[in-house]
Design a protein around this motif. Structure first.
Motif, short mmCIF file in Angstrom:
data_model
loop_
_atom_site.label_atom_id
_atom_site.label_comp_id
_atom_site.label_asym_id
_atom_site.label_seq_id
_atom_site.Cartn_x
_atom_site.Cartn_y
_atom_site.Cartn_z
N GLY A 128 0.82 -1.22 0.00
CA GLY A 128 0.00 0.00 0.00
C GLY A 128 0.85 1.26 0.00
O GLY A 128 2.05 1.23 -0.29
N GLY A 129 0.21 2.38 0.31
CA GLY A 129 0.91 3.66 0.34
C GLY A 129 2.07 3.62 1.31
O GLY A 129 1.93 3.11 2.41
N CYS A 160 3.15 -2.06 -3.45
CA CYS A 160 2.13 -2.15 -4.48
C CYS A 160 0.75 -2.04 -3.88
O CYS A 160 0.56 -2.17 -2.68
CB CYS A 160 2.25 -3.47 -5.27
SG CYS A 160 1.74 -4.92 -4.32
N ARG A 161 -0.17 -1.68 -4.72
CA ARG A 161 -1.58 -1.75 -4.35
C ARG A 161 -2.15 -2.97 -5.06
O ARG A 161 -2.44 -2.93 -6.25
CB ARG A 161 -2.30 -0.47 -4.78
CG ARG A 161 -1.81 0.77 -4.05
CD ARG A 161 -2.79 1.92 -4.12
NE ARG A 161 -2.33 3.08 -3.39
CZ ARG A 161 -2.48 3.26 -2.08
NH1 ARG A 161 -3.06 2.35 -1.36
NH2 ARG A 161 -2.04 4.36 -1.49
N ASP A 216 8.95 8.19 -2.94
CA ASP A 216 7.63 7.61 -2.68
C ASP A 216 7.03 7.05 -3.97
O ASP A 216 6.63 5.88 -4.05
CB ASP A 216 6.73 8.71 -2.07
CG ASP A 216 5.39 8.20 -1.57
OD1 ASP A 216 4.69 7.54 -2.35
OD2 ASP A 216 5.03 8.49 -0.42
N SER A 272 8.52 3.94 -5.33
CA SER A 272 8.06 2.74 -4.61
C SER A 272 6.74 2.22 -5.14
O SER A 272 6.43 1.04 -5.00
CB SER A 272 7.82 3.05 -3.12
OG SER A 272 8.86 3.75 -2.55
N MET A 273 5.94 3.13 -5.66
CA MET A 273 4.55 2.80 -5.96
C MET A 273 4.28 2.55 -7.44
O MET A 273 3.19 2.10 -7.81
CB MET A 273 3.63 3.95 -5.52
CG MET A 273 3.75 4.38 -4.07
SD MET A 273 3.34 3.08 -2.87
CE MET A 273 1.64 2.73 -3.31
N LYS A 285 4.93 0.56 -9.82
CA LYS A 285 4.62 -0.73 -10.46
C LYS A 285 3.11 -0.92 -10.66
O LYS A 285 2.67 -1.34 -11.73
CB LYS A 285 5.18 -1.87 -9.59
CG LYS A 285 4.84 -3.27 -10.08
CD LYS A 285 5.70 -3.71 -11.23
CE LYS A 285 5.36 -5.14 -11.65
NZ LYS A 285 6.13 -5.57 -12.81
N THR A 286 2.35 -0.58 -9.64
CA THR A 286 0.90 -0.81 -9.73
C THR A 286 0.07 0.44 -9.53
O THR A 286 -1.16 0.38 -9.61
CB THR A 286 0.43 -1.81 -8.65
OG1 THR A 286 0.77 -1.27 -7.36
CG2 THR A 286 1.04 -3.17 -8.84
N SER A 287 0.74 1.56 -9.23
CA SER A 287 -0.06 2.72 -8.83
C SER A 287 0.49 4.00 -9.47
O SER A 287 0.68 4.05 -10.69
CB SER A 287 -0.09 2.79 -7.30
OG SER A 287 -0.91 3.82 -6.84
#
Lengths: 417, 417
Positions: free
Chosen positions: A12-13, A79-80, B173, B176-177, B179-181
């Motif tokens: 998540g975030g 990841c989300r 930040d 980190s995110m 890949k999916t967001s």
């Protein structure tokens, strides 16, 4: 006792201190090499496990792992991606077991919020349903502070400190300018359903700043709000407004909704601040400025709360200790022993009681008019923002670490997500 | 030699370090009580002089004056109020002289940007045209860094450090995110006409962050921009965009304009970030987040550049020394002696050469494609963000000072603005 491997993933975030929890996990595991041979991190969270994209953390130097303590973001990628129930998607769970088996992984450390606690809980049940022993420990993390049982969630204290400090500074600015210029400053903060971050903005009231807070827990009433702004400006010549991204009308409509949704189906918010600012301008004519902190707030490791960093590390450390003590399906918690001086110890909660439970601001933390925080709320919040823990700087900027993130050799075939 | 009084006022938008200049003025004046009996500060800037609303700074303790060094905002209040020309509004200038005479004020220290330098220059001419001797010294201050001659403007270095640090943290930040967001992070920064603050965001390129900068000096070309974003994301899977509030199309239209204007007639901007973010979403489909730093950036004393604080103080100190040496119609400047190690000394510029001149980013500071900064720009910027100068904290928040701001007894009648 044979040493097995551990899997660690961020979900998540990300936050300013989730890497401090990673640091706690890896440093503690390294002290128990007789029981945990290696920590494999999921590249981009649980997706790394599903696709067998594992990171060999033993390739990282002790100094780089130590640097995670002061590096914001997710060092291994997050990841989300929410796993469905075991019945709805047995294929993914079987794949997890396949990967765990292939890499002799017996410990599963999952660092995330409420959705992730649910995933972690499901993984903990795998040992029974799929016949492979894996101990699943959830490491708490959310800037929203919405996990139950624990006193607070690592990540929140640093956001709270950042928002309160930023609101204080900007309010001093507005106070300087209000005679001829800006009288209204609106700061939009995170928090879809829970108003904890917004509440932190309310702390500046004790620094003689007129401040109104719009919580997601309180239905927005434009007339009452405009009246409250007018009263503050009449008395102080200016007013600061903290608006949660989750602030909404009685019918559930957000003050600003972009119409897009994230992977978990949550509405992607942003833009409540200009809506509120223009509403005031229209009703009262005051000149305004507004800011949307967005990622700045959850990434602001340069202004982390030392209390928060210490607790984030402690949660990672405790997760490993719980695993080594044979626990499964649990989450270490922060247990408050006293408010002032703030004393706390590590506690433990069963994941069955944590998964999918959201902790909102209690009504008694919010003033009767709905626009401020009560003394009991301040007593709760203040310990969480205590202490500074500055990262090292080099050449004017923070010296954050970027890990090597070397892959573990794959042993299995491809897996389509 | 008889001791006269000095007048000090803060003008225009305040900064994280304008109070450090005030501290320099007052502490230095206090060392010369034989020449400067007292420093009267204008409550809310020049309006305080016109309305005879003077603050007696001698009522403030040495500790509180020292605390100005680490307190953001304008400690005495600022204002957006531009005096017209001597011909167009002789009444206001005559009133200034009347107030100066009534309170034996012979030194005028005006702490502001380009518009204020113009006002200060006009005041310096009063001694000749209205027959009252007053020495007018301008103390430079702008977050926009748009004053000529001086190496930089106090206030800018701290904003630059804040923006570069915040952009770096938020980029970690997003990395980190991605890949999916979120793949796109857009940060809107101040700078109506000059792109210096936006340029500071470009510094994170050297920390392996894919970053594109939209400057007010470069006409916005949507096609080229979208192509550049696409290329960055293809290579890095994410991209950070720094957009100046002054970024505009070839026809002069700002990417976002709220339609309102401030007291100087400047368009009040804000909201370029969501425009840019949605433009990318529409063209390329990437998930985005955006932030508008607004006042947070110029008030962020918690992350001030030590270089900037030192220079802000030095400018206040030098202003008094220039006055005592008999100078008039001048502004102390920062004179760069070397880049690395950064060495500087106090210089001096005639106000006639400063007033109403804006310093923009030279074209050679911007990469040929218009979306980045060149090595020569980095060489210029990096010294200005060096060093940290944290304020003291108490109970989790910065311990900033709020002055008593006791009024000086009035001797004259009312004056309608």
């Amino acid at each position: 006792m044979t040493a097995n491997n551990a899997f660690y993933a961020q979900s998540g975030g990300v936050t300013a201190v989730i890497n401090a929890s990673a640091c706690g996990v890896i440093e503690t595991a390294r002290q128990h090499r007789d029981q945990i041979a290696n920590v494999y991190a999921g590249r981009n969270g649980i997706i790394g496990a599903l696709t067998e994209d594992l990171i060999d953390t033993s390739q990282e130097s002790a100094a780089d792992i130590a640097a995670l303590r002061y590096t914001p973001s997710g060092g291994f990628g997050s990841c989300r991606y929410k796993l469905k129930s075991l019945e709805a998607n047995k294929r993914e769970y079987e794949r997890l077991i396949e990967v765990f088996k292939a890499h002799d992984i017996r410990y599963f450390f999952y660092n995330g919020g409420g959705d992730s606690a649910d995933t972690c809980y499901k993984v903990s049940q795998l040992s029974e349903t799929l016949g492979y022993p894996v101990q699943a420990i959830h490491v708490p993390k959310t800037v929203d502070n919405d996990l139950p049982i624990t006193d607070n969630c690592p990540g929140f204290g640093s956001v709270a400190k950042y928002i309160a400090t930023s609101a204080l500074e900007a309010s001093f600015d507005v106070r300087s300018m209000s005679k001829t210029s800006t009288k209204i400053f609106v700061l939009e903060v995170m928090g879809r359903h829970a108003g904890w971050i917004a509440a932190a903005g309310g702390l500046i009231e004790d620094h003689n700043i007129p401040v109104l807070v719009l919580f997601p827990e309180i239905e927005f009433n434009p007339e009452q709000f405009i009246a409250a702004v007018k009263a503050k400006v009449a008395q102080h010549d200016f007013c600061t407004i903290i608006v949660s991204e989750g602030a909404h009308y009685p019918d559930g409509r957000f003050l600003a909704e972009q119409g897009t949704r994230d992977a978990f189906g949550h509405a992607q918010l942003g833009g409540a601040a200009p809506v509120v600012a223009n509403m005031i301008k229209e009703a009262l004519g005051y000149k305004f400025h507004w800011a949307v902190a967005d990622y700045l707030q959850r990434a602001a490791r340069h202004l982390a709360s030392k209390t928060d960093v210490d607790q984030a590390y402690a949660m990672g450390q405790a997760a490993v200790n719980l695993a080594l003590a044979g626990h499964n399906a649990v989450m270490p918690t922060v247990k408050r022993l006293s408010d002032s001086p703030y004393q706390w110890e590590v506690g433990e909660a069963p994941l069955s009681a944590v998964a999918n439970v959201e902790k909102f601001m209690p009504r008694e933390f919010i003033t009767p008019d709905g626009f401020g925080i009560t003394p009991i709320c301040k007593t709760y919040l203040l310990p969480l923002i205590q202490g500074e823990d500055y990262p090292p700087f080099a050449n004017g900027l923070p010296r954050y670490v970027t890990l090597k993130n070397a892959p573990v050799a794959k042993k299995l075939g491809e897996f389509a997500l």
